[in-house]
Design a protein around this motif. Structure first.
Motif, PDB file in Angstrom:
ATOM      1  N   GLY A 282       0.825  -1.203   0.000  1.00 37.48           N
ATOM      2  CA  GLY A 282       0.000   0.000   0.000  1.00 37.48           C
ATOM      3  C   GLY A 282       0.858   1.252   0.000  1.00 37.48           C
ATOM      4  N   LYS A 283       0.276   2.334   0.493  1.00 39.32           N
ATOM      5  CA  LYS A 283       1.019   3.585   0.574  1.00 39.32           C
ATOM      6  C   LYS A 283       0.380   4.470   1.634  1.00 39.32           C
ATOM      7  CE  LYS A 283      -1.563   5.797  -3.207  1.00 39.32           C
ATOM      8  NZ  LYS A 283      -1.443   6.472  -4.527  1.00 39.32           N
ATOM      9  N   VAL A 284       1.122   5.481   2.049  1.00 44.06           N
ATOM     10  CA  VAL A 284       0.623   6.416   3.044  1.00 44.06           C
ATOM     11  C   VAL A 284       1.025   7.828   2.646  1.00 44.06           C
ATOM     12  CG1 VAL A 284       2.685   6.182   4.486  1.00 44.06           C
ATOM     13  CG2 VAL A 284       0.549   6.917   5.523  1.00 44.06           C
ATOM     14  N   GLU A 285       0.154   8.764   2.924  1.00 45.84           N
ATOM     15  CA  GLU A 285       0.439  10.178   2.673  1.00 45.84           C
ATOM     16  C   GLU A 285       0.285  10.927   3.994  1.00 45.84           C
ATOM     17  OE1 GLU A 285      -1.164  13.979   0.015  1.00 45.84           O
ATOM     18  OE2 GLU A 285      -2.149  12.014  -0.138  1.00 45.84           O
ATOM     19  N   LEU A 286       1.344  11.602   4.427  1.00 48.78           N
ATOM     20  CA  LEU A 286       1.339  12.369   5.669  1.00 48.78           C
ATOM     21  C   LEU A 286       1.215  13.845   5.339  1.00 48.78           C
ATOM     22  CD1 LEU A 286       4.271  10.502   7.495  1.00 48.78           C
ATOM     23  CD2 LEU A 286       1.824   9.947   7.505  1.00 48.78           C
ATOM     24  N   LYS A 287       0.258  14.529   5.992  1.00 48.95           N
ATOM     25  CA  LYS A 287      -0.012  15.942   5.693  1.00 48.95           C
ATOM     26  C   LYS A 287       0.095  16.761   6.978  1.00 48.95           C
ATOM     27  CE  LYS A 287      -3.591  14.049   3.907  1.00 48.95           C
ATOM     28  NZ  LYS A 287      -4.903  13.686   3.338  1.00 48.95           N
ATOM     29  N   TYR A 288       1.050  17.698   6.966  1.00 48.04           N
ATOM     30  CA  TYR A 288       1.290  18.532   8.146  1.00 48.04           C
ATOM     31  C   TYR A 288       0.581  19.873   7.974  1.00 48.04           C
ATOM     32  CZ  TYR A 288       4.828  14.972   9.003  1.00 48.04           C
ATOM     33  OH  TYR A 288       5.474  13.788   9.222  1.00 48.04           O
ATOM     34  N   ASP A 289      -0.755  19.826   7.955  1.00 46.92           N
ATOM     35  CA  ASP A 289      -1.536  21.050   7.831  1.00 46.92           C
ATOM     36  C   ASP A 289      -1.507  21.814   9.149  1.00 46.92           C
ATOM     37  OD1 ASP A 289      -2.206  20.292   5.255  1.00 46.92           O
ATOM     38  OD2 ASP A 289      -4.026  19.233   5.916  1.00 46.92           O
ATOM     39  N   PRO A 290      -1.433  23.137   9.115  1.00 45.79           N
ATOM     40  CA  PRO A 290      -1.388  23.924  10.361  1.00 45.79           C
ATOM     41  C   PRO A 290      -2.565  23.640  11.284  1.00 45.79           C
ATOM     42  CG  PRO A 290      -0.818  25.285   8.491  1.00 45.79           C
ATOM     43  CD  PRO A 290      -1.287  23.985   7.917  1.00 45.79           C
ATOM     44  N   GLY A 291      -3.735  23.351  10.709  1.00 46.05           N
ATOM     45  CA  GLY A 291      -4.918  23.121  11.533  1.00 46.05           C
ATOM     46  C   GLY A 291      -4.964  21.760  12.186  1.00 46.05           C
ATOM     47  N   GLY A 292      -4.124  20.870  11.759  1.00 45.43           N
ATOM     48  CA  GLY A 292      -4.130  19.528  12.355  1.00 45.43           C
ATOM     49  C   GLY A 292      -3.468  18.508  11.442  1.00 45.43           C
ATOM     50  N   PHE A 293      -2.678  17.652  12.026  1.00 48.23           N
ATOM     51  CA  PHE A 293      -1.990  16.616  11.260  1.00 48.23           C
ATOM     52  C   PHE A 293      -3.016  15.652  10.665  1.00 48.23           C
ATOM     53  CE2 PHE A 293      -0.349  12.250  11.177  1.00 48.23           C
ATOM     54  CZ  PHE A 293       0.732  12.398  10.320  1.00 48.23           C
ATOM     55  N   ALA A 294      -2.754  15.181   9.435  1.00 42.77           N
ATOM     56  CA  ALA A 294      -3.640  14.221   8.775  1.00 42.77           C
ATOM     57  C   ALA A 294      -2.801  13.180   8.057  1.00 42.77           C
ATOM     58  CB  ALA A 294      -4.573  14.937   7.790  1.00 42.77           C
ATOM     59  N   ALA A 295      -3.379  12.005   7.880  1.00 39.36           N
ATOM     60  CA  ALA A 295      -2.692  10.933   7.159  1.00 39.36           C
ATOM     61  C   ALA A 295      -3.725  10.112   6.406  1.00 39.36           C
ATOM     62  CB  ALA A 295      -1.914  10.038   8.122  1.00 39.36           C
ATOM     63  N   THR A 296      -3.359   9.700   5.209  1.00 40.77           N
ATOM     64  CA  THR A 296      -4.172   8.778   4.423  1.00 40.77           C
ATOM     65  C   THR A 296      -3.390   7.474   4.266  1.00 40.77           C
ATOM     66  OG1 THR A 296      -5.213  10.593   3.184  1.00 40.77           O
ATOM     67  CG2 THR A 296      -5.370   8.384   2.248  1.00 40.77           C
ATOM     68  N   VAL A 297      -3.955   6.403   4.779  1.00 43.73           N
ATOM     69  CA  VAL A 297      -3.295   5.089   4.731  1.00 43.73           C
ATOM     70  C   VAL A 297      -4.102   4.171   3.835  1.00 43.73           C
ATOM     71  CG1 VAL A 297      -2.467   3.112   6.070  1.00 43.73           C
ATOM     72  CG2 VAL A 297      -2.454   5.411   7.095  1.00 43.73           C
ATOM     73  N   LYS A 298      -3.435   3.610   2.831  1.00 42.62           N
ATOM     74  CA  LYS A 298      -4.104   2.730   1.881  1.00 42.62           C
ATOM     75  C   LYS A 298      -3.437   1.361   1.929  1.00 42.62           C
ATOM     76  CE  LYS A 298      -5.650   2.544  -2.963  1.00 42.62           C
ATOM     77  NZ  LYS A 298      -5.623   3.260  -4.270  1.00 42.62           N
ATOM     78  N   ILE A 299      -4.205   0.330   2.278  1.00 38.23           N
ATOM     79  CA  ILE A 299      -3.652  -0.997   2.501  1.00 38.23           C
ATOM     80  C   ILE A 299      -4.469  -2.018   1.713  1.00 38.23           C
ATOM     81  CG2 ILE A 299      -3.193  -2.796   4.212  1.00 38.23           C
ATOM     82  CD1 ILE A 299      -3.136  -0.523   6.305  1.00 38.23           C
TER      83      ILE A 299
END
Length: 325
Positions: free
Chosen positions: A306-323
């Motif tokens: 799979g893959k993962v995308e880490l997003k360091y947005d100022p309003g809050g950390f986010a991540a998309t994990v695809k498995i």
């Protein structure tokens, strides 16, 4: 009763010898010098589900579908008469008529009475099918346990070697290491038992205290195979640990929303796509350097295909994990 005991009993000519033979649970057959059946005890008849009259006078090697017609066994039994030798523990595995595949240990010895130059051969059969199956199961369990312990040792060594010590006290290092160690052990317990687990249950176990009460989950029921439990558990444990240290779980009002869905992919594969969103936490800034946690999350996702995308947005950390499932 072993072959030697039976041989001594019959050699003595005791009047009760034949009756004792017929009560034995091990199949026994007596052959003449032409290797034809002279007699067979009740256990032989029951075990191979045959009629006694159908085998008397028949060649031993023609019985059934010829299951005993094994060149080495024929040679060994033929040598018993001229050499007064003995066959001990010759193993035969065969798909026998009526009773299916069984494994027997065959013992054979010339039957000699005092003053009688008899050339009869006594053959005893020991059914070891269940014993062999249990031995194979035990060997498999031992080999599998060794393999999994070796893998677990490698995982723990990797965690210890890659947990950074720079700018950390011994207590901080201990807490980080033990947290990763605990989630690994929980996942391994599931894997050892070869069990499946519900994704939401694994997610909450991996995040653990104190974040589980501030974790909002939404998505369909998804069952993970035991082979994916450790990897998926480590990914979300790292996300939860980072949230406690730097993100939404580091402040009283922070929370985490986790939403997931199933998507179709190439070659009819199904993927679990999970969105991790932290809210009401401290302002987020991208890290100055890549830590082991980031490498673990990205590397483990790639290992699963799979893959993962880490997003360091100022309003809050986010991540998309695809498995892939």
């Amino acid at each position: 009763m072993i072959l030697e005991d039976l041989y001594r009993l019959l050699k003595s000519g005791h009047v009760q010898a034949q009756g004792i033979v017929d009560t034995m649970t091990q199949p026994i057959v007596v052959l003449d010098h032409n290797l034809c059946v002279v007699s067979a005890n009740n256990a032989f008849v029951r075990t191979f589900e045959i009629e006694r009259d159908d085998i008397l006078g028949q060649s031993f090697f023609d019985l059934g579908d010829g299951q005993w017609e094994i060149a080495e066994l024929r040679e060994l039994i033929a040598s018993v008469i001229p050499k007064a030798a003995a066959v001990i523990g010759f193993e035969v595995t065969h798909d026998f008529p009526a009773i299916g595949q069984r494994t027997f240990l065959v013992d054979a010895r010339r039957l000699i009475h005092p003053g009688n130059n008899s050339t009869n051969i006594l053959i005893l059969f020991d059914d070891v099918t269940e014993r062999r199956r249990q031995d194979e199961e035990r060997d498999f369990v031992i080999a599998e346990t060794r393999h999994r312990l070796k893998n677990l040792s490698a995982v723990m060594r990797s965690i210890a070697m890659h947990t950074q010590t720079e700018d950390r006290t011994a207590a901080e290092y201990r807490d980080i290491f033990l947290g990763r160690f605990e989630v690994t052990l929980r996942a391994q317990e599931i894997a050892f038992a070869d069990q499946t687990i519900d994704f939401e249950v694994l997610l909450r176990q991996s995040v653990g205290e104190p974040g589980v009460d501030r974790l909002r989950c939404e998505g369909p029921a998804v069952t993970l195979a035991s082979s994916k439990v450790l990897a998926v558990g480590m990914i979300f444990h790292e996300l939860g640990t980072n949230a406690v240290k730097y993100g939404a779980l580091s402040v009283p009002d922070g929370q985490i929303d986790v939403v997931w869905a199933l998507e179709s992919g190439p070659r009819d594969r199904t993927y679990l796509v999970c969105e991790w969103q932290e809210k009401n936490g401290l302002p987020v800034t991208p890290p100055r350097r890549r830590g082991y946690g980031t490498e673990l999350i990205e590397g483990t996702s790639a290992h699963l295909g799979g893959k993962v995308e880490l997003k360091y947005d100022p309003g809050g950390f986010a991540a998309t994990v695809k498995i892939p499932l």
